[in-house]
Write a protein that holds these residues in place. Structure first.
Motif, PDB file in Angstrom:
ATOM      1  N   LYS A  91      18.462  25.685 103.827  1.00 32.69           N
ATOM      2  CA  LYS A  91      18.536  26.845 102.929  1.00 32.69           C
ATOM      3  C   LYS A  91      19.214  26.533 101.598  1.00 32.69           C
ATOM      4  O   LYS A  91      18.804  27.039 100.555  1.00 32.69           O
ATOM      5  CB  LYS A  91      19.251  28.003 103.631  1.00 32.69           C
ATOM      6  N   GLU A  92      20.258  25.699 101.629  1.00 41.75           N
ATOM      7  CA  GLU A  92      20.961  25.367 100.381  1.00 41.75           C
ATOM      8  C   GLU A  92      20.054  24.589  99.428  1.00 41.75           C
ATOM      9  O   GLU A  92      20.001  24.874  98.233  1.00 41.75           O
ATOM     10  CB  GLU A  92      22.234  24.577 100.684  1.00 41.75           C
ATOM     11  N   ALA A  93      19.336  23.604  99.954  1.00 45.28           N
ATOM     12  CA  ALA A  93      18.425  22.823  99.107  1.00 45.28           C
ATOM     13  C   ALA A  93      17.265  23.697  98.635  1.00 45.28           C
ATOM     14  O   ALA A  93      16.810  23.566  97.494  1.00 45.28           O
ATOM     15  CB  ALA A  93      17.902  21.611  99.872  1.00 45.28           C
ATOM     16  N   HIS A  94      16.808  24.617  99.495  1.00 44.74           N
ATOM     17  CA  HIS A  94      15.751  25.560  99.103  1.00 44.74           C
ATOM     18  C   HIS A  94      16.223  26.420  97.931  1.00 44.74           C
ATOM     19  O   HIS A  94      15.510  26.571  96.937  1.00 44.74           O
ATOM     20  CB  HIS A  94      15.365  26.443 100.289  1.00 44.74           C
ATOM     21  N   ARG A  95      17.416  26.964  98.069  1.00 45.89           N
ATOM     22  CA  ARG A  95      17.974  27.810  97.006  1.00 45.89           C
ATOM     23  C   ARG A  95      18.087  27.031  95.698  1.00 45.89           C
ATOM     24  O   ARG A  95      17.706  27.536  94.630  1.00 45.89           O
ATOM     25  CB  ARG A  95      19.333  28.360  97.413  1.00 45.89           C
TER      26      ARG A  95
END
Length: 197
Positions: A91-95
């Protein structure tokens, strides 16, 4: 400048979090997003079809169409990377990828406005079948870019306020439209580079 932008971003995020904690309905915000997007699209249509570029700027900043295509291409890459990350539950890399895509699209929009304010619209020459293909791609690009603007902002709003069910629901539509608009932006440039520039 960077500090001011950081403080603005933190303040904006705090505002959104406070809205969530206060239980404020997203409907007025989404309504405001649609209205502001409509005004932005109206301005862009005026810029393209009513505004006449001054001859003073002829031959200046001719790199802008290529810059716009580059920004669109990089945005398409960032979107694809963001999809990869969310499919792999990062999720962090997606964001981060999606914020990069939003930043690239925002820079594109500024560059696009400057280019059309200075140079006006580029007309595809001739009446060949290639022109028909170009106009078909351009029409779908323009229509979907009008649709994409409020969808992208709404999708980010839902994410930033922690409304992830709504975020996922609208992102299923936002992602392919945004990706298509980014890719066809490059395709339109390639057609114009080959036949009009």
């Amino acid at each position: 400048m960077r500090r001011a932008l950081y403080e603005f971003g933190v303040g904006f995020c705090d505002l959104i979090i406070n809205m969530e904690q206060a239980g404020i309905s997203p409907r007025p915000v989404v309504g405001a997003i649609v209205v502001v997007s409509g005004l932005a699209v109206s301005f862009l249509l005026w810029l393209l079809y009513v505004h006449h570029a001054s001859a003073v700027f002829a031959g200046r900043w001719m790199f802008l169409p290529a810059l716009n295509a580059l920004l669109n291409g990089l945005c398409a890459i960032a979107l694809s990377v963001g999809l990869y990350f969310i499919k792999h539950h990062n999720k962090e890399a997606h964001r981060a990828s999606m914020l990069v895509a939003l930043t690239l699209s925002s820079i594109f929009l500024v560059s696009y406005i400057v280019n059309h304010a200075m140079h006006g619209d580029t007309i595809f020459p001739g009446h060949s079948p290639v022109r028909t293909v170009y106009l078909s791609i351009l029409a779908s690009h323009v229509i979907l870019s009008i649709v994409a603007l409020p969808m992208v902002i709404t999708t980010f709003f839902f994410s930033l306020t922690g409304r992830f069910a709504l975020h996922r629901r609208i992102a299923r539509w936002t992602f392919p439209i945004w990706l298509y608009v980014s890719i066809t932006g490059v395709v339109v440039f390639v057609f114009l580079k080959a036949y009009a520039y």
